[in-house]
Design an enzyme around this catalytic site. Structure first.
Site, PDB file in Angstrom:
ATOM      1  CD  GLU A 115      18.955  44.045  17.543  1.00 31.84           C
ATOM      2  OE1 GLU A 115      18.588  43.065  17.896  1.00 31.84           O
ATOM      3  OE2 GLU A 115      19.461  44.921  18.001  1.00 31.84           O
ATOM      4  CB  CYS A 128      22.456  52.873  16.242  1.00 31.40           C
ATOM      5  SG  CYS A 128      23.603  51.493  17.060  1.00 31.40           S
ATOM      6  CB  CYS A 135      29.258  40.312  18.829  1.00 33.39           C
ATOM      7  SG  CYS A 135      30.730  41.377  19.235  1.00 33.39           S
ATOM      8  CB  CYS A 139      30.680  42.120  26.162  1.00 28.41           C
ATOM      9  SG  CYS A 139      31.967  42.854  25.268  1.00 28.41           S
ATOM     10  CB  CYS A 142      26.838  42.377  25.258  1.00 28.09           C
ATOM     11  SG  CYS A 142      26.302  43.029  23.312  1.00 28.09           S
ATOM     12  CB  CYS A 358      24.082  46.107  21.707  1.00 33.23           C
ATOM     13  SG  CYS A 358      25.441  46.004  20.706  1.00 33.23           S
TER      14      CYS A 358
END
Ligand code: SAH
Length: 373
Positions: A115, A128, A135, A139, A142, A358
């Site tokens: 993205e 961005c 990832c 977290c 997220c 995100c």
């Protein structure tokens, strides 16, 4: 079969472009550095300085085909067309939010989705961008980290997001800022990110000032130091999310290895070395880290650092149990920090009607695919 630089795969840590039947497809041009492209040209009897011209056509003059590179010899344009793709990703979704935020879902050559987002705000045009597929930082709130990390993005793939977003702007408009706040942990892919940012900042690249580029990290102390040593003027944002070790390890489970003290020390060193003020990001999660207790703890932790704090009210993610804080809680939180002399900014919500946070769009797309199959 294409001849690739021998170190290509090891350097990028990404797969070679392959179709599903295993044959190699056209190579993404931005995957080659200017030096590698010069070598390719030389090997075929063309002037190596065409490399600069070709890259300039894509990065500066918005060319999306070799055919349109009108000042290159016809034979060269033909050979380039037979070997490379000027832009290798496919835009599979392009969503425009009511506030003008534009989000793209790009399919890379190996079928992975990433993205990137364009955020217009007055005279700013902020891109961005993502640095990894998925990832690995996990977290808990997220969407990007829900399925772990698949792979690093190569420099050309990072750069290509900027080119794709810039090409959407009306002629004459340029990107003014970059935030490396898309999918992935940028400092876990630092070398490739730095290589891409070289082209983003170059005068005959995208010409974006280093001080207009913010790299957001979960806080990897060794890599923060390495970034400082690169001698660049990039802004650094550190995602803190909690004022104590105990709470942070619940919100950022990979946190134990980093240590709050080490992160703050590395952030202080970054400031000393670069003169750039570090911002601390803090995602505000209802009843988890939004009480006066945490605000006071955070104030104590950051006092005396002249710190800037960026509070990000949680953007809710479908399927996750976390909630945004109430306005009352958020206002009280801000008040406590300001009373302690800290600079606080509450991040405006952008593109909320298009899953702009995100990893949300990629996740949504995967859910839709699963529903179809
Ligand atoms: N890996 C980097 C970049 C992450 S994205 C980092 O950890 O900093 C940039 C910021 O957005 C991070 O602070 C991240 O924690 C935050 N973020 C991610 N998902 C979010 C969500 N759903 N709502 C609010 N902030 C979010």
């Amino acid at each position: 079969m294409l001849q690739l630089a021998p170190h290509y795969n090891a350097l990028m840590k990404t797969p070679l472009p392959q179709t599903t039947d295993g044959s190699v497809t056209l190579q993404p041009l931005l995957q080659l550095s200017a030096a590698e492209l010069s070598r390719w040209l030389k090997d075929r009897g063309f002037q190596p300085w065409y490399a600069k011209a070709i890259r300039r056509w894509i990065l500066f003059k918005r060319a999306e085909s070799f055919e349109s590179m009108s000042d290159l010899p016809k034979q060269l344009r033909e050979q380039l067309t037979a070997a490379f793709q000027p832009l290798a990703s496919e835009v599979t979704k392009s969503l425009l939010a009511s506030d003008g935020t534009r989000k793209l879902l790009l399919k890379m050559w190996d079928g992975e989705d990433i993205e990137c987002v364009m955020i217009p705000d007055h005279d700013r045009r902020t891109a961005c961008i993502s640095t990894q597929v998925g990832c690995g930082m996990a977290c808990v709130f997220c969407a990007s980290g829900l399925n772990g990390v698949m792979r690093n993005l190569a420099p050309g793939e990072i750069l290509e997001q900027l080119v794709r977003l810039r090409n959407l702007l009306p002629a004459g408009e340029r990107l003014s800022h970059i935030v490396v706040m898309g999918m992935g942990e940028p400092l876990a892919n630092l070398d490739n990110l730095l290589a891409a940012l070289e082209d983003a900042t170059a005068k005959d690249g995208l010409g974006i000032g280093a001080r207009h580029i913010t790299i957001s990290t979960v806080g990897l102390p060794i890599k923060i130091r390495k970034l400082a040593e690169s001698g660049k003027q990039y802004s650094l944002a550190v995602s803190l999310h909690a004022p104590t070790e105990e709470l942070r390890s619940k919100i950022v489970p990979t946190s134990d290895k980093m240590g709050l003290h080490n992160i703050l020390q590395a952030a202080d060193d970054y400031f000393k070395r670069t003169g750039r003020q570090v911002t601390f990001e803090y995602v505000v999660l209802r009843d988890i880290n939004d009480r006066p207790l945490e605000a006071n703890q955070l104030a104590t932790l950051l006092k005396g650092r002249g710190a800037h704090i960026n509070l990000i009210p949680f953007n809710e993610v479908e399927g996750l149990p976390y909630r945004r804080p109430t306005d009352e809680r958020l206002n009280r939180f801000v008040e406590i920090l300001r009373e302690a002399g800290l600079f606080v900014h509450v991040r405006k919500r952008k593109g909320s009607d298009i899953n702009a946070a995100c990893g949300q769009l990629r996740r949504q797309s995967h859910i839709e695919k699963q529903a179809v199959t």
